[in-house]
Enzyme design. Structure first.
Site, PDB file in Angstrom:
ATOM      1  N   ALA A 205       0.787  -1.023  -0.022  1.00  0.00           N
ATOM      2  CA  ALA A 205       0.288  -0.172  -0.005  1.00  0.00           C
ATOM      3  C   ALA A 205       0.994   1.181   0.357  1.00  0.00           C
ATOM      4  O   ALA A 205       1.663   1.500   0.442  1.00  0.00           O
ATOM      5  CB  ALA A 205      -1.386  -0.344   1.469  1.00  0.00           C
ATOM      6  N   ASP A 360      11.608   9.430  -8.445  1.00  0.00           N
ATOM      7  CA  ASP A 360      11.240   8.389  -7.286  1.00  0.00           C
ATOM      8  C   ASP A 360      11.748   7.300  -6.831  1.00  0.00           C
ATOM      9  O   ASP A 360      11.134   6.669  -6.735  1.00  0.00           O
ATOM     10  CB  ASP A 360       9.976   8.155  -7.498  1.00  0.00           C
ATOM     11  CG  ASP A 360       9.589   8.441  -5.544  1.00  0.00           C
ATOM     12  OD1 ASP A 360      10.034   8.526  -4.676  1.00  0.00           O
ATOM     13  OD2 ASP A 360       8.609   7.600  -5.320  1.00  0.00           O
TER      14      ASP A 360
END
Length: 694
Positions: A205, A360
């Site tokens: 998640a 990222d």
């Protein structure tokens, strides 16, 4: 109407695309696959692979087009739309404002108390950790904001950069029923018709979504299915509406922040909104794979377009271990340092060759596969380096190595760190103070994080505006070095990067890099052979180094209209090298003769090489130059891809009219130098003889 044609020109299939929308989607996909299988089966075997490639490519393009159509209404960042939307929702705005103010206001109050008590500097680390916790509690927008701030040395002190870089996306999951309903709604298909199995709960998640592991029904392919959090657009939109208002206040009242806060917020918000469009992320992954996965040690997963939309992304499942899990990696018989080196080389290519890079690169997005490949994941946030900045960065490294701090300061104009109206003269002493100390270490000893932290401290004190691409790539390399330090405390990312820089300097024809190479090799009218030797030694370590291309940019500049200054330097150095080779050989011959013969034949007086009238220091310098030139030539010859044709450009240069003049000047200079030596020796001999007679 669409037609598939075989390599021999015969039509193999024909169908009307206008009919397809009337057919249920599941049946339409099944029909396409059945037609494709029949076409491949019916094709003569020699043409099978060619046709299969054409069919695959056509079907993939059609699937991507359908995915783009599903994402046609994807949200984009617009300050005007946010103002229009949330300006009419005062209760929602007030409620979220109070929540943010309570969290951040308490933090600001602590900073104020620290300042009044004189402990602001001492408590920096503690407050930075508290801010990281606050951002995590405030939700996805602030997690992303904290990660963005962790790449901005012009905004945050080093302690805050380090703490915020530890922000993780691990947030509470949302109900699986909502995720599965989103998949069916977005793709227009039932879950059972897409997957033969799917994990009952998410395996990961993140701030914007969560990931399930599934198996496609039609191919049995194992895939990762990322599903966007429900209501994430509204939550992020409201937060950016409020944060942008705060940016105006920062610009007006906070002098310590020298960058335009509103512009930075707008830029960051655009990137986050791009992450909300999973079709865009799929296209990012495809572009990244095309550019960088041509190497056998880099893996980028494939995208399944038929099962991808704005809020659902289906991609190839990658078995692997996170790059920060050293023990698990070593249990697979792999070395963390090998994977980190792969990441460094790929990052340098991203930054300095194509300019399109992963923005990222935290450890969760980098996996070590059992085959030893480095897998890149999560392509939602990408960035690009302007073409002019790529060369300026390499030039900046050259100026740093040369300790040319005035040139370094001027580089910040080209890098868009400073506006043209900013005076760089006060910055030069700060650069000198820091880099004189940092560069006392060799390249192999210099710690990249130390360098970045020190440079960040300089940027923080002056009116710098660090472009996002530069801050993000610094973060990428710092993360990679941090991962490597777990495996080897002595690892230095600069040492691993230097071969790439050396290769680019030696082989790239870009005018900026060509000038940087000349600047590196020539100083005060002398050629620095030790620099060339070091560049060749380092450049040969890069797997893409080509001996044939080495120094070609400089050779071509010799005939350029603006190359007269370089030609003068080359003539002087050619004369010096030829003298070193000729006289060095004579010195070797002289030294090989027994001493008593030296005194008889050359009338040596014991003062160095008497027959050349040279001091010992001059003799040694000449022999060292000759030996260094021979070593450099040996480096060329011993290269794996060495080809005698490397000399062809030199021969071509010498055949041109302009070059003949250059050659004549070189030959003339050599004869003049040797003649001067001969006359010097002759006069010295006459002086010695006159002294003996008297």
């Amino acid at each position: 109407m669409a037609i598939l044609v075989s390599p021999d020109g015969h039509s193999l299939a024909l169908w009307r695309s206008s009919v397809m929308p009337k057919t249920p989607k599941s049946k339409r996909l099944s029909s396409i696959r059945q037609t494709r299988a029949a076409l491949v089966e019916a094709t003569p075997r020699p043409d099978g692979p060619v046709l299969r490639l054409q069919v695959d490519r056509t079907e993939d393009m059609q699937a991507e087009a359908r995915a783009m159509a599903r994402a046609a209404n994807a949200s984009v960042y617009s300050p005007q739309l946010l103002l229009s939307k949330y300006g009419s929702r005062p209760l929602q705005v007030v409620r979220r404002t109070v929540e943010i103010l309570v969290a951040l206001g308490g933090f600001a109050l602590k900073l104020l108390v620290d300042e009044r008590n004189g402990v602001l500097e001492r408590n920096k680390r503690k407050r930075a950790a508290e801010l990281r916790t606050i951002f995590t509690r405030l939700g996805p927008t602030f997690v992303k904001l904290g990660q963005g701030l962790s790449t901005r040395p012009d905004i945050c002190p080093p302690e805050y950069l380090e703490e915020l870089s530890q922000l993780q996306d691990a947030l509470p999951t949302f109900p699986d029923a909502e995720a599965f309903a989103c998949i069916e709604r977005e793709l227009g298909l039932s879950l059972d018709s897409i997957f033969s199995s799917i994990s009952p709960s998410p395996i990961a998640a993140a701030s914007l979504g969560q990931v399930y592991k599934a198996q496609l029904k039609y191919s049995a392919q194992i895939v990762a299915v990322k599903v966007q959090r429900p209501g994430i657009e509204d939550a992020i939109g409201l937060d950016f509406y409020l944060i942008r208002g705060l940016g105006f206040l920062i610009n007006k009242y906070v002098d310590i922040v020298t960058s335009d806060a509103v512009a930075l917020i707008d830029e960051f918000a655009r990137r986050v909104y791009q992450e909300l469009n999973y079709v865009q992320e799929g296209q990012n992954a495809r572009r990244f794979k095309k550019l960088y996965a041509d190497k056998q040690d880099v893996l980028v997963p494939d995208i399944f377009w038929d099962y991808t939309s704005c809020k659902v992304l289906t991609m190839e499942w990658v078995d692997g271990v996170k790059l920060n899990e050293q023990e698990a990696i070593e249990r697979q018989g792999l070395k963390v340092l090998d994977l980190v080196n792969t990441g460094i080389q790929c990052s340098l290519r991203q930054l300095l060759e194509y300019g399109y890079f992963h923005a990222d690169p935290h450890p969760g997005n980098l996996l070590a596969t059992p085959e030893g490949k480095l897998a890149f994941l999560d392509f939602g946030m990408m960035s690009e380096t302007p073409e002019e900045a790529r060369s300026a960065i390499i030039g900046h490294v050259v100026h740093m190595v040369n300790r040319d701090y005035e040139a370094m300061a001027l580089d910040y104009y080209a890098l868009k760190f400073l506006s043209p109206d900013v005076d760089v003269s006060p910055i030069v002493p700060a650069l000198r103070d820091f880099f004189d100390d940092a560069l006392s270490y060799s390249v192999s000893e210099l710690n990249f994080k130390t360098l970045v932290d020190g440079l960040g401290a300089v940027l923080f004190q002056y009116p710098f505006n660090v472009p996002a691409y530069y801050a993000l790539i610094l973060r990428s390399l710092t993360v990679l070095e941090g991962l490597a330090l777990y495996a080897d405390p002595n690892f230095k990312v600069l040492a691993a990067s230097y071969p790439y820089f050396a290769k680019r300097l030696l082989t790239d024809p870009n005018p900026y890099l060509r000038d940087a190479l000349i600047e590196l090799l020539f100083k005060d009218g002398r050629f620095r052979w030790n620099r060339l030797e070091n560049l060749l030694v380092q450049g040969r370590k890069d797997r893409d180094f080509s001996t044939k291309d080495a120094l070609q940019p400089v050779l071509k500049l010799l005939l350029d209209a603006d190359g007269e200054e370089l030609r003068i330097l080359v003539i002087k150095e050619s004369v010096r090298v030829t003298e070193a080779v000729v006289l060095g050989s004579l010195i070797d011959t002289y030294n090989s003769v027994p001493y008593y013969m030296q005194t008889l034949i050359f009338n040596s007086n014991g003062n160095g090489n008497g027959f050349l009238s040279m001091s010992y220091a001059e003799t040694q310098s000449m022999i060292e130059l000759r030996d260094q030139v021979f070593r450099i030539w040996g480096l060329f010859r011993s290269s794996e891809n060495f080809d005698p044709s490397i000399l062809q450009p030199i021969l071509q240069v010498l055949q041109q009219p302009e070059a003949r003049n250059l050659g004549e000047r070189v030959v003339g200079g050599i004869f003049q130098r040797l003649a001067a030596r001969f006359l010097q020796q002759l006069l010295r001999s006459q002086t010695i003889n006159s002294t003996s007679v008297s």
